[in-house]
Design a protein around this motif. Structure first.
Motif, PDB file in Angstrom:
ATOM      1  N   SER A 163      -8.248  -3.072  -2.618  1.00 35.75           N
ATOM      2  CA  SER A 163      -8.091  -4.311  -1.855  1.00 35.75           C
ATOM      3  C   SER A 163      -9.404  -5.084  -1.815  1.00 35.75           C
ATOM      4  O   SER A 163      -9.413  -6.326  -1.890  1.00 35.75           O
ATOM      5  CB  SER A 163      -7.580  -4.028  -0.443  1.00 35.75           C
ATOM      6  OG  SER A 163      -8.551  -3.394   0.362  1.00 35.75           O
ATOM      7  N   TYR A 184      -6.272   6.951   0.280  1.00 37.37           N
ATOM      8  CA  TYR A 184      -6.790   5.938   1.197  1.00 37.37           C
ATOM      9  C   TYR A 184      -8.022   5.255   0.608  1.00 37.37           C
ATOM     10  O   TYR A 184      -8.119   4.024   0.592  1.00 37.37           O
ATOM     11  CB  TYR A 184      -7.127   6.600   2.528  1.00 37.37           C
ATOM     12  CG  TYR A 184      -7.902   5.731   3.504  1.00 37.37           C
ATOM     13  CD1 TYR A 184      -7.288   4.686   4.184  1.00 37.37           C
ATOM     14  CD2 TYR A 184      -9.261   5.978   3.743  1.00 37.37           C
ATOM     15  CE1 TYR A 184      -8.010   3.891   5.085  1.00 37.37           C
ATOM     16  CE2 TYR A 184      -9.978   5.200   4.639  1.00 37.37           C
ATOM     17  CZ  TYR A 184      -9.349   4.162   5.309  1.00 37.37           C
ATOM     18  OH  TYR A 184     -10.058   3.378   6.189  1.00 37.37           O
ATOM     19  N   SER A 220      -4.719   2.189   4.872  1.00 37.39           N
ATOM     20  CA  SER A 220      -5.408   1.289   3.940  1.00 37.39           C
ATOM     21  C   SER A 220      -4.943  -0.146   4.145  1.00 37.39           C
ATOM     22  O   SER A 220      -5.730  -1.090   3.966  1.00 37.39           O
ATOM     23  CB  SER A 220      -5.203   1.735   2.498  1.00 37.39           C
ATOM     24  OG  SER A 220      -3.866   2.070   2.236  1.00 37.39           O
ATOM     25  N   ALA A 221      -3.688  -0.332   4.543  1.00 38.00           N
ATOM     26  CA  ALA A 221      -3.202  -1.678   4.858  1.00 38.00           C
ATOM     27  C   ALA A 221      -3.960  -2.249   6.055  1.00 38.00           C
ATOM     28  O   ALA A 221      -4.335  -3.426   6.070  1.00 38.00           O
ATOM     29  CB  ALA A 221      -1.704  -1.651   5.140  1.00 38.00           C
ATOM     30  N   GLY A 255       0.395   4.817   3.752  1.00 33.38           N
ATOM     31  CA  GLY A 255      -0.293   3.622   3.278  1.00 33.38           C
ATOM     32  C   GLY A 255      -0.673   2.686   4.400  1.00 33.38           C
ATOM     33  O   GLY A 255      -1.403   1.711   4.190  1.00 33.38           O
ATOM     34  N   ILE A 256      -0.206   2.965   5.606  1.00 40.46           N
ATOM     35  CA  ILE A 256      -0.506   2.106   6.751  1.00 40.46           C
ATOM     36  C   ILE A 256      -2.012   1.981   6.994  1.00 40.46           C
ATOM     37  O   ILE A 256      -2.513   0.909   7.362  1.00 40.46           O
ATOM     38  CB  ILE A 256       0.201   2.622   8.028  1.00 40.46           C
ATOM     39  CG1 ILE A 256       0.016   1.628   9.197  1.00 40.46           C
ATOM     40  CG2 ILE A 256      -0.282   4.009   8.418  1.00 40.46           C
ATOM     41  CD1 ILE A 256       0.826   1.986  10.423  1.00 40.46           C
ATOM     42  N   TRP A 260      12.323   1.343   3.059  1.00 37.09           N
ATOM     43  CA  TRP A 260      11.430   0.592   2.184  1.00 37.09           C
ATOM     44  C   TRP A 260      12.196  -0.482   1.412  1.00 37.09           C
ATOM     45  O   TRP A 260      11.672  -1.562   1.146  1.00 37.09           O
ATOM     46  CB  TRP A 260      10.729   1.547   1.236  1.00 37.09           C
ATOM     47  CG  TRP A 260       9.684   0.917   0.363  1.00 37.09           C
ATOM     48  CD1 TRP A 260       9.642   0.893  -0.995  1.00 37.09           C
ATOM     49  CD2 TRP A 260       8.493   0.239   0.802  1.00 37.09           C
ATOM     50  NE1 TRP A 260       8.520   0.238  -1.433  1.00 37.09           N
ATOM     51  CE2 TRP A 260       7.801  -0.178  -0.345  1.00 37.09           C
ATOM     52  CE3 TRP A 260       7.960  -0.057   2.063  1.00 37.09           C
ATOM     53  CZ2 TRP A 260       6.594  -0.876  -0.287  1.00 37.09           C
ATOM     54  CZ3 TRP A 260       6.764  -0.761   2.125  1.00 37.09           C
ATOM     55  CH2 TRP A 260       6.100  -1.166   0.976  1.00 37.09           C
ATOM     56  N   SER A 299      -7.124   3.004  -2.408  1.00 35.02           N
ATOM     57  CA  SER A 299      -6.382   1.818  -1.960  1.00 35.02           C
ATOM     58  C   SER A 299      -7.309   0.816  -1.281  1.00 35.02           C
ATOM     59  O   SER A 299      -7.215  -0.395  -1.513  1.00 35.02           O
ATOM     60  CB  SER A 299      -5.260   2.230  -1.006  1.00 35.02           C
ATOM     61  OG  SER A 299      -4.299   3.026  -1.660  1.00 35.02           O
ATOM     62  N   SER A 357       1.938  -5.140   3.389  1.00 40.99           N
ATOM     63  CA  SER A 357       2.870  -4.145   3.918  1.00 40.99           C
ATOM     64  C   SER A 357       2.527  -2.778   3.344  1.00 40.99           C
ATOM     65  O   SER A 357       1.626  -2.653   2.500  1.00 40.99           O
ATOM     66  CB  SER A 357       4.326  -4.527   3.610  1.00 40.99           C
ATOM     67  OG  SER A 357       5.213  -3.761   4.429  1.00 40.99           O
ATOM     68  N   PHE A 358       3.238  -1.755   3.767  1.00 40.47           N
ATOM     69  CA  PHE A 358       2.816  -0.383   3.480  1.00 40.47           C
ATOM     70  C   PHE A 358       4.002   0.560   3.554  1.00 40.47           C
ATOM     71  O   PHE A 358       4.965   0.330   4.270  1.00 40.47           O
ATOM     72  CB  PHE A 358       1.767   0.052   4.504  1.00 40.47           C
ATOM     73  CG  PHE A 358       2.224  -0.152   5.921  1.00 40.47           C
ATOM     74  CD1 PHE A 358       2.944   0.825   6.583  1.00 40.47           C
ATOM     75  CD2 PHE A 358       1.970  -1.345   6.582  1.00 40.47           C
ATOM     76  CE1 PHE A 358       3.411   0.619   7.879  1.00 40.47           C
ATOM     77  CE2 PHE A 358       2.413  -1.554   7.878  1.00 40.47           C
ATOM     78  CZ  PHE A 358       3.136  -0.576   8.523  1.00 40.47           C
ATOM     79  N   PHE A 414       0.838  -1.197   0.000  1.00 37.00           N
ATOM     80  CA  PHE A 414       0.000   0.000   0.000  1.00 37.00           C
ATOM     81  C   PHE A 414       0.877   1.252   0.000  1.00 37.00           C
ATOM     82  O   PHE A 414       1.661   1.467   0.931  1.00 37.00           O
ATOM     83  CB  PHE A 414      -0.934  -0.008   1.208  1.00 37.00           C
ATOM     84  CG  PHE A 414      -2.021  -1.033   1.095  1.00 37.00           C
ATOM     85  CD1 PHE A 414      -3.247  -0.708   0.536  1.00 37.00           C
ATOM     86  CD2 PHE A 414      -1.808  -2.342   1.513  1.00 37.00           C
ATOM     87  CE1 PHE A 414      -4.249  -1.660   0.413  1.00 37.00           C
ATOM     88  CE2 PHE A 414      -2.800  -3.299   1.392  1.00 37.00           C
ATOM     89  CZ  PHE A 414      -4.024  -2.958   0.832  1.00 37.00           C
TER      90      PHE A 414
END
Length: 297
Positions: free
Chosen positions: A74, A67, A96-97, A93-94, A253, A70, A88-89, A8
């Protein structure tokens, strides 16, 4: 296709242009979701248009739209029986993960984004911070420039061995940009943000009670892989810690992706707008593929 890992991305910098079409193709009422975010958070993104009003220069609205897309991606993948092995993100992006892993609800994720933005914006509203992406220089090259010019900047994200994101005051970032250009940087890009995400400048004391008030956080339903310490986040307590640490901790990353590849991951799906993670991955070693949504649905 092997069971993939969903990646994400953070806020989008450039759309591919077909994001909304993909969502509508699978029967999702995109406009209804835009209104849902407005009703839930008060952040009005209902006039979003991918060509004419994309909010790329509006920090909070950009995060909300990224968000939303994403999360919908999913959902679409799962509806097509494409489910993740790991999730992972990168950076923001955390949220939406966490939605993907059923750790937080869609509405709660949007609330957290708003609360975090407001807390950080209040802390840095008059401090003129900027984020600069540098491609084509090594970490040592950048550190040498910072030392030579006596710049108060911090490398906060390593994308790969020659791609980094740096934060600092606007004047220092401008000096760094010009010096990096002279040093031979291939690409330089100042992000449209004013908050020094992932830096030691952020003081998160007191954030936890505000961020998580009324928010239900559950154990992740898929293997959630931290981009901070490259370990599995397997309970709700670790999720809360990750959300907080993600604000002020440097991100590697490159190390995160290499660790996943060593875990036996060969297929990645970039689960978000744009294709920034796919482009970054071109510089990773290993036997793997990164797919965008257009290739899968």
């Amino acid at each position: 296709m092997d069971t993939p890992t969903f990646l994400f991305p953070a806020f989008v910098l450039k759309y591919k242009g077909n994001e909304v079409d993909i969502i509508k193709k699978y029967g999702v009422d995109f406009n209804e979701k835009l209104f849902e975010i407005k009703e839930n958070t008060g952040v009005d993104i209902t006039d979003f248009d991918i060509l004419h009003n994309s909010f790329l220069d509006d920090e909070q609205k950009n995060q909300m739209v990224s968000y939303l897309i994403s999360c919908m991606y999913s959902d679409i993948l799962k509806s097509q029986s494409i489910k993740p092995d790991y999730v992972s993100f990168l950076s923001m992006g955390i949220y939406s993960a966490l939605y993907c892993t059923s750790s937080i609800s869609f509405d709660d994720g949007a609330k957290i984004i708003k609360r975090v933005y407001e807390l950080l914006n209040k802390q840095f509203c008059d401090k003129n911070y900027r984020m600069l992406a540098i491609t084509g220089l090594s970490r040592n090259d950048i550190i040498n420039i910072l030392n030579k010019k006596s710049l108060n900047c911090e490398i906060v994200i390593k994308n790969n061995d020659h791609s980094f994101i740096i934060v600092g005051k606007e004047n220092d970032i401008n000096i760094l940009l010009n010096a990096a250009k002279e040093e031979g940087a291939i690409q330089l890009n100042i992000f449209p943000v004013s908050i020094p995400y992932h830096s030691k400048q952020i003081d998160s004391e007191g954030f936890e009670d505000i961020i998580f008030e009324g928010i239900e956080v559950k154990n992740p339903s898929y293997k959630l892989f931290s981009s901070i310490n490259q370990k599995q986040i397997d309970n709700s307590g670790k999720v809360k810690t990750e959300i907080l640490n993600n604000l002020f901790t440097n991100i590697d990353w490159h190390k995160t992706n290499i660790a996943l590849i060593k875990q036996g991951v060969h297929e990645f799906v970039e689960c978000g707008p744009g294709d920034s993670l796919k482009r970054i991955s071109r510089f990773f070693d290993g036997d793997f593929n990164v797919y965008g949504m257009s290739k899968l649905v």
